[in-house]
Design an enzyme around this catalytic site. Structure first.
Site, short mmCIF file in Angstrom:
data_model
loop_
_atom_site.label_atom_id
_atom_site.label_comp_id
_atom_site.label_asym_id
_atom_site.label_seq_id
_atom_site.Cartn_x
_atom_site.Cartn_y
_atom_site.Cartn_z
N GLY A 11 10.72 4.95 -26.22
CA GLY A 11 10.67 4.51 -24.82
C GLY A 11 10.79 5.69 -23.87
N ALA A 12 10.26 6.84 -24.30
CA ALA A 12 10.44 8.06 -23.50
C ALA A 12 9.30 8.29 -22.52
CB ALA A 12 10.61 9.27 -24.40
N ARG A 14 8.79 6.89 -19.74
CA ARG A 14 9.25 6.87 -18.34
C ARG A 14 10.76 6.57 -18.31
NH1 ARG A 14 7.34 0.84 -16.22
NH2 ARG A 14 9.15 -0.21 -17.09
N ASN A 89 16.01 4.38 -27.35
CA ASN A 89 16.13 4.09 -25.92
C ASN A 89 15.23 2.94 -25.48
OD1 ASN A 89 16.41 4.92 -22.85
ND2 ASN A 89 14.21 4.95 -23.34
N SER A 141 24.31 -0.99 -23.32
CA SER A 141 24.48 -1.32 -21.89
C SER A 141 25.88 -1.86 -21.70
CB SER A 141 23.47 -2.39 -21.48
OG SER A 141 23.83 -2.92 -20.21
N TYR A 154 19.59 -10.28 -23.58
CA TYR A 154 19.77 -8.84 -23.38
C TYR A 154 21.18 -8.40 -23.78
CZ TYR A 154 19.63 -4.33 -20.88
OH TYR A 154 19.68 -3.00 -20.55
N ALA A 156 23.24 -9.90 -25.79
CA ALA A 156 23.41 -10.02 -27.24
C ALA A 156 22.75 -8.84 -27.95
CB ALA A 156 22.82 -11.34 -27.73
N LYS A 158 22.27 -5.85 -26.77
CA LYS A 158 23.00 -4.61 -26.50
C LYS A 158 24.37 -4.60 -27.20
CE LYS A 158 19.83 -2.63 -24.04
NZ LYS A 158 19.16 -1.43 -24.57
N ILE A 187 21.56 1.95 -13.43
CA ILE A 187 20.93 3.26 -13.24
C ILE A 187 19.65 3.06 -12.45
CG2 ILE A 187 20.01 5.28 -14.47
CD1 ILE A 187 23.03 4.68 -15.01
P1 NAD Z 1 12.11 1.34 -18.35
O1 NAD Z 1 11.51 -0.02 -18.38
O2 NAD Z 1 11.92 2.17 -17.13
O3 NAD Z 1 11.56 2.18 -19.58
C1 NAD Z 1 11.54 1.63 -20.89
C2 NAD Z 1 10.53 2.37 -21.73
O4 NAD Z 1 10.53 1.76 -23.03
C3 NAD Z 1 9.08 2.24 -21.17
O5 NAD Z 1 8.43 3.49 -21.26
C4 NAD Z 1 8.46 1.21 -22.11
O6 NAD Z 1 7.04 1.38 -22.26
C5 NAD Z 1 9.20 1.48 -23.42
N1 NAD Z 1 9.20 0.32 -24.30
C6 NAD Z 1 9.54 -0.95 -23.99
N2 NAD Z 1 9.37 -1.74 -25.05
C7 NAD Z 1 8.90 -0.96 -26.06
C8 NAD Z 1 8.53 -1.20 -27.40
N3 NAD Z 1 8.56 -2.43 -27.92
N4 NAD Z 1 8.12 -0.16 -28.15
C9 NAD Z 1 8.05 1.09 -27.64
N5 NAD Z 1 8.38 1.38 -26.37
C10 NAD Z 1 8.80 0.36 -25.59
O7 NAD Z 1 13.64 1.13 -18.70
P2 NAD Z 1 14.91 2.09 -18.40
O8 NAD Z 1 15.61 1.54 -17.24
O9 NAD Z 1 14.53 3.51 -18.45
O10 NAD Z 1 15.82 1.72 -19.67
C11 NAD Z 1 15.89 2.52 -20.83
C12 NAD Z 1 16.98 1.96 -21.73
O11 NAD Z 1 18.23 1.96 -21.04
C13 NAD Z 1 16.74 0.51 -22.16
O12 NAD Z 1 17.17 0.32 -23.49
C14 NAD Z 1 17.62 -0.27 -21.22
O13 NAD Z 1 18.00 -1.52 -21.75
C15 NAD Z 1 18.80 0.66 -21.09
N6 NAD Z 1 19.61 0.42 -19.88
C16 NAD Z 1 19.07 0.60 -18.64
C17 NAD Z 1 19.87 0.37 -17.52
C18 NAD Z 1 19.35 0.58 -16.14
O14 NAD Z 1 20.11 0.37 -15.19
N7 NAD Z 1 18.11 1.00 -15.94
C19 NAD Z 1 21.18 -0.05 -17.69
C20 NAD Z 1 21.69 -0.22 -18.97
C21 NAD Z 1 20.88 0.03 -20.05
#
Ligand code: NAD
Length: 246
Positions: A11-12, A14, A89, A141, A154, A156, A158, A187
């Site tokens: 998930g890198a 973005r 991620n 999370s 979500y 569950a 995490k 975030i």
């Molecule tokens: P985001 O949606 O901006 O980015 C997620 C990335 O994961 C995207 O590039 C997407 O294409 C990729 N992705 C999604 N499903 C996928 C799959 N099945 N296979 C491969 N790639 C996949 O999300 P973010 O806010 O950067 O979150 C990143 C991580 O941090 C997530 O696990 C999210 O649950 C966790 N998180 C985020 C927050 C927040 O406030 N943003 C808070 C707690 C936890």
């Protein structure tokens, strides 16, 4: 200079994952970006990582697909020779109150967020075991610790990551493979941009430090957990949440 390491970050393309990848790249780490979005959408991220002077490659893959993740992990090892660091991620939300939540919403979130971590750990650890070295960090999370109305699937997934991480830490510790989780609070990313101003205001009241976190805050925690400074740290859940859940 220390030996160059190789990190696979899911998930890198973005968001938080992109910042984690860039932060590790600045630490002399080659990067395998695994994401299911089209490569073009990650062009900016890839260019930034390359700008840090390391090798980066993009692998298109859905982390919930067991055999596809195996093929990607094998390919990454072919391309880079090894995987030192795995950062799980990739994650999604499909929010709904439980009474309205569909089976599809439950299954999608659990299979990407939790089974995705299992898939990657399952396929990466045989390579790490052979080299008796590995650093695994999975992004959980605070919602996995505290629960959240409208996010049963979500939360569950995490919380599941935390149980998975602790078990992996116990099973693989003797092979010098550490497994830790980072639990972000709120975030600034596309995920939280989707919230209304009212929802954001309500959130600030819950955060002692009074602000949303930046993706760099999470990346710095990951950087620590994969560093030599954290060589004796395994099985922990590092909350990076401005004190939201204490
Ligand atoms: P985001 O949606 O901006 O980015 C997620 C990335 O994961 C995207 O590039 C997407 O294409 C990729 N992705 C999604 N499903 C996928 C799959 N099945 N296979 C491969 N790639 C996949 O999300 P973010 O806010 O950067 O979150 C990143 C991580 O941090 C997530 O696990 C999210 O649950 C966790 N998180 C985020 C927050 C927040 O406030 N943003 C808070 C707690 C936890």
């Amino acid at each position: 200079m220390a030996e160059k390491r190789v990190a696979l970050v899911t998930g890198a393309g973005r968001g938080i994952g992109a910042t984690i990848a860039l932060t590790l790249a600045k630490e002399n780490t080659d990067i395998a970006v695994v994401d299911y979005a089209p490569a073009e959408s990650a062009a900016e991220t890839l260019a930034a990582i390359e700008g840090a002077g390391v090798t980066v490659r993009y692998y298109s893959c859905d982390v919930s697909d067991f055999s596809a993740t195996k093929a990607v992990v094998d390919q990454v090892v072919k391309d880079f020779g090894k995987i030192d660091i795995l950062v799980n991620n990739a994650g999604v939300t499909a929010d709904n109150l439980l009474m309205r939540m569909s089976e599809a919403e439950w299954d999608r979130v659990l299979s990407i967020n939790l089974k995705g971590c299992f898939n990657m750990i399952k396929h990466v650890t045989p390579y790490m075991m052979r080299r008796r070295y590995g650093r695994i960090v999975s992004i959980s999370s605070v919602v996995g610790l505290m629960g959240n109305a409208g996010q049963a699937n979500y939360a569950a997934s995490k919380a599941g990551i935390i149980g998975l991480t602790k078990s992996v830490a116990k099973e693989y510790g003797p092979r010098n493979i550490t497994a830790n989780a980072v639990a972000p609070g709120f975030i600034k990313t596309a995920m939280t941009d989707a919230l209304t101003d009212e929802q954001k205001k309500a959130m600030y009241k819950l955060i002692p430090l009074g602000a949303l976190g930046e993706t760099e805050d999470i990346a710095n925690a990951v950087k620590f957990l994969v560093s030599d400074d954290a060589r004796y740290v395994t099985g922990v859940v590092l909350k990076v949440d401005g004190g939201m859940y204490i």
